[in-house]
Design a protein around this motif. Sequence first.
Motif, short mmCIF file in Angstrom:
data_model
loop_
_atom_site.label_atom_id
_atom_site.label_comp_id
_atom_site.label_asym_id
_atom_site.label_seq_id
_atom_site.Cartn_x
_atom_site.Cartn_y
_atom_site.Cartn_z
N MET B 97 -2.02 21.26 59.24
CA MET B 97 -2.15 19.82 59.50
C MET B 97 -1.34 19.39 60.71
SD MET B 97 -3.85 17.31 58.27
CE MET B 97 -4.16 17.02 56.54
N TYR B 98 -0.19 19.96 60.89
CA TYR B 98 0.65 19.59 62.03
C TYR B 98 1.06 20.84 62.79
CZ TYR B 98 1.43 15.08 59.69
OH TYR B 98 1.30 13.86 59.09
N PRO B 99 0.14 21.51 63.46
CA PRO B 99 0.53 22.74 64.14
C PRO B 99 1.57 22.44 65.23
CG PRO B 99 -1.71 22.12 64.71
CD PRO B 99 -1.24 21.14 63.71
N TRP B 193 -15.92 20.57 67.40
CA TRP B 193 -14.49 20.23 67.45
C TRP B 193 -13.92 20.02 66.05
CZ3 TRP B 193 -10.24 20.24 70.33
CH2 TRP B 193 -9.19 19.37 70.02
N ILE B 194 -14.62 19.21 65.26
CA ILE B 194 -14.08 18.89 63.93
C ILE B 194 -14.13 20.12 63.02
CG2 ILE B 194 -14.41 17.43 61.89
CD1 ILE B 194 -15.56 15.34 63.93
N SER B 195 -15.15 20.97 63.17
CA SER B 195 -15.19 22.12 62.27
C SER B 195 -14.15 23.17 62.65
CB SER B 195 -16.59 22.73 62.19
OG SER B 195 -17.14 22.87 63.46
N ASP B 196 -13.86 23.33 63.93
CA ASP B 196 -12.83 24.31 64.29
C ASP B 196 -12.20 23.98 65.64
OD1 ASP B 196 -11.16 26.42 64.54
OD2 ASP B 196 -12.71 27.98 64.41
N PRO B 197 -11.19 23.11 65.65
CA PRO B 197 -10.60 22.69 66.93
C PRO B 197 -10.04 23.86 67.74
CG PRO B 197 -9.74 21.36 65.11
CD PRO B 197 -10.55 22.45 64.50
N GLN B 198 -9.46 24.84 67.04
CA GLN B 198 -8.84 25.96 67.77
C GLN B 198 -9.86 26.72 68.60
OE1 GLN B 198 -5.65 26.60 68.04
NE2 GLN B 198 -4.99 25.08 66.53
N LYS B 201 -10.45 24.51 71.74
CA LYS B 201 -9.28 24.35 72.61
C LYS B 201 -8.10 25.08 71.98
CE LYS B 201 -6.71 20.53 74.73
NZ LYS B 201 -6.51 19.08 74.64
N PRO B 202 -7.92 26.36 72.29
CA PRO B 202 -6.85 27.13 71.64
C PRO B 202 -5.49 26.47 71.85
CG PRO B 202 -8.29 28.55 72.94
CD PRO B 202 -8.69 27.15 73.25
N GLY B 203 -4.71 26.46 70.77
CA GLY B 203 -3.37 25.89 70.86
C GLY B 203 -3.32 24.38 70.66
N THR B 204 -4.43 23.76 70.36
CA THR B 204 -4.42 22.31 70.18
C THR B 204 -3.66 21.90 68.92
OG1 THR B 204 -5.79 20.35 69.88
CG2 THR B 204 -6.61 22.38 68.94
#
Lengths: 455, 227
Positions: B97-99, B193-198, B201-204
């Motif tokens: 949730m808060y990477p 984006w919503i299904s897999d943000p990483q 955009k890796p590291g988001t």
Amino acid sequence: MKYKSQIVAYWFFATCMLLLSLQVIYGFIMGFAHMGFDNLHSIIPFNAARATHTNLLVVWLLTGFMGAAYYIIPEESDRELYDVRLAYIQLISLIVVGVTAIIGFHLNWWEGRKFLEIPRPLDYLVVVNVLVFIYNIGMTIWKGNKFSTTQLVLYVGLLSAALLYLPGMISFENQTLDSYYRWWVVHLWVEGVWELIMGSILAFLLIKLTGVDREVIEKWLYIIVGITFLSGILGTGHHYYYIGTPKYWLAVGGFFSALEPIAFLGMALYAITMYRRSGRNHPNKVALYWTMGCAVMSFVGAGFLGFAHTLPQVNMYTHGTLITAMHGHMAFWGAYAMLVLAIISYATPIMTGRKLWNNMASMLAFWLSNIGMVGMTGAFAVAGITQVYLERKMGMDFLTVQKEIEVHFFGLILAGCLFTTGIVLYIYNFIKHGVPAPGNSLTEADEVESVPSLI
Amino acid sequence: MLSKKQARMLFIVSTGLFAIVFLALTYDSMQQIPARTNAHNLSASAIRGHEIWNDNNCMGCHTVLGEGAYYAPELTRVYERRGEKWMKMFLKNPEAMYPGQRKMVQYNFTDGQIDDLISFFKWIGEMDLNGFPAKPTIKMSSAQNNGAVSANSPQVFKDVCVACHSVNGSGGNVGPALDHVGSKFDAAYLNKWISDPQAVKPGTAMPQLNVSDADRALVVEFLSGLK
Ligand code: HEM
Ligand code: HEM
Ligand SMILES: [Fe+2]
């Protein structure tokens, strides 16, 4: 030193030094975590570091009080300690329980109750341990040849501290009740019975260091501890404002806790007055520094900074913020840490027979640790005030606010380094005294200064 | 001035007197606390939640009722602030949730344990705390948290996304405001984006939230309309 059994105290004091160093290391771990460097998270998560930091604090202070009692009680009762072997057994078992608890914290074995994290089975061992201690000094007083008020107040303080540990062992399903009785330990200790211990150890030190008449000191001792209980018992209400308790606690707690600083002010004025009436020049100046420092800094940390957030209108916003941490550090340092360091500074040269008082290291230890602690309190204060405004008054998100105040934790670390330098010097000086050997200790005659005082 | 004997009397009398008053007030508090804390709502599940709270020393990072540590958010009103759905996602995997933020311990709770914790927080959140935590008194230009998010947003947006994003000035500010996101990205991009943000955009810092397909479709539709 009058009785050779007083030497037991040395080993309690040595344990204090060890635990204090560990406590400071865990302080740094948390300081860095607040700055964003939580690299140790996987082995020492913040909650483990915190439980270790605060429990080590409480344990080294209690060890210091016990050491102080083993030193003071034989002298005040005019006889050897009742059972020296029992005192050593008690110290060793205390260390074993303490070490087990700390290892447990790192393995997620604890109770989630702030300051009372020690798991239940170990609580019982602590109780047995303390009973043995109370028995040992109790018998010394009982069989003693002399009886003094200082000794009585010290004993009553220690005994009530032991009794008040018990309500903290009851657990409740209701969070509010849990915390209601947790305060019977935490608050009634530091703002109640520990003040008896503080008052009596200060009285002993003042009698020794200033030579003021015992009758005068002991009369004031009664008045001060009288004010302590007059304000401190109902003052518990300042923890019952916002935890699901009835509303009248806002008035009761607010009024009586606002009177609590008077007892600390009394303690400071009493020490200063006695010092000025001083009829004797004791050569151990650094012990006098710690004694006077304790009286003054306890007023600053507990009295002044406690008052700063004790009114319900203020506490509504500061409750559970870094403002509390600011007050917690200065209050514990001024009132109790400095007290234990004072009695160690006074007794160690006498027990070991080496007059390492007033040297550069011991004076620097006093000044650096105090300046460092003032700096740390300042860093917590700025971080805390910013947190109160941004998070509580403006409603910003917790983590966003924490990012804003990271920089003040850099300040905390810097001040902490100064503080730690002082502590390292103190411990270095303690170690340089060496261990007490039979026949080496100083006598009453060594306690009177032969050359005119320079200070 | 007082004699030593009078001083001793002062000590004994004030201690005895105030101890009695304190015990009397404690007795009265014990009568009132059950009602003020809704003890009748303390379900078996909430009690288990309290045990999990206790056994893991969550208070060593968080405060609840304003007591504990100052490292992690105050949780007295977390149920009201975040809602059940969000808390379920969060407790399943706090770091997701808060990477890259301050870390909570990854407890790997079972669904049952998560439900217990949520009942516990729900119970805590309903207590009468004499007004704590206080409502913010200073208004900011961009209002915070769960306020009136536009009424036509889908439920999952209100439950989960507003914890970090704002629309029309209301919502969180961990992520960017989404007021004109519809003109920035097309529906396909938003869906991915919503299904897999990483993956996009890796590291988001935007978490992967495991939103169901149906909910995701609704959210994408809603966001695409924010021009
Ligand atoms: C030597 C004496 C004292 C020590 C060692 C001390 C230490 C502490 C500590 C460690 C806490 C945090 C407790 C927790 O949250 O579990 C605390 C809280 C508090 N103290 Fe003290 N204190 C002392 C004296 C005082 C005095 C004299 C006052 C008032 C005039 C005071 C007012 C408060 C208040 C209001 C809180 C609650 C803060 C909150 O709501 O978060 N303290 N103290
Ligand atoms: C370099 C030295 C030290 C550093 C960096 C340090 C840092 C910290 C930090 C970061 C916390 C946790 C606050 C939180 O919950 O987020 C803490 C708690 C605490 N520390 Fe220290 N500390 C140091 C030395 C000391 C000393 C010497 C004492 C006692 C005299 C002390 C007493 C306490 C107390 C009582 C708490 C709990 C405060 C509360 O709950 O309000 N610390 N410390
Ligand atoms: Fe208190």
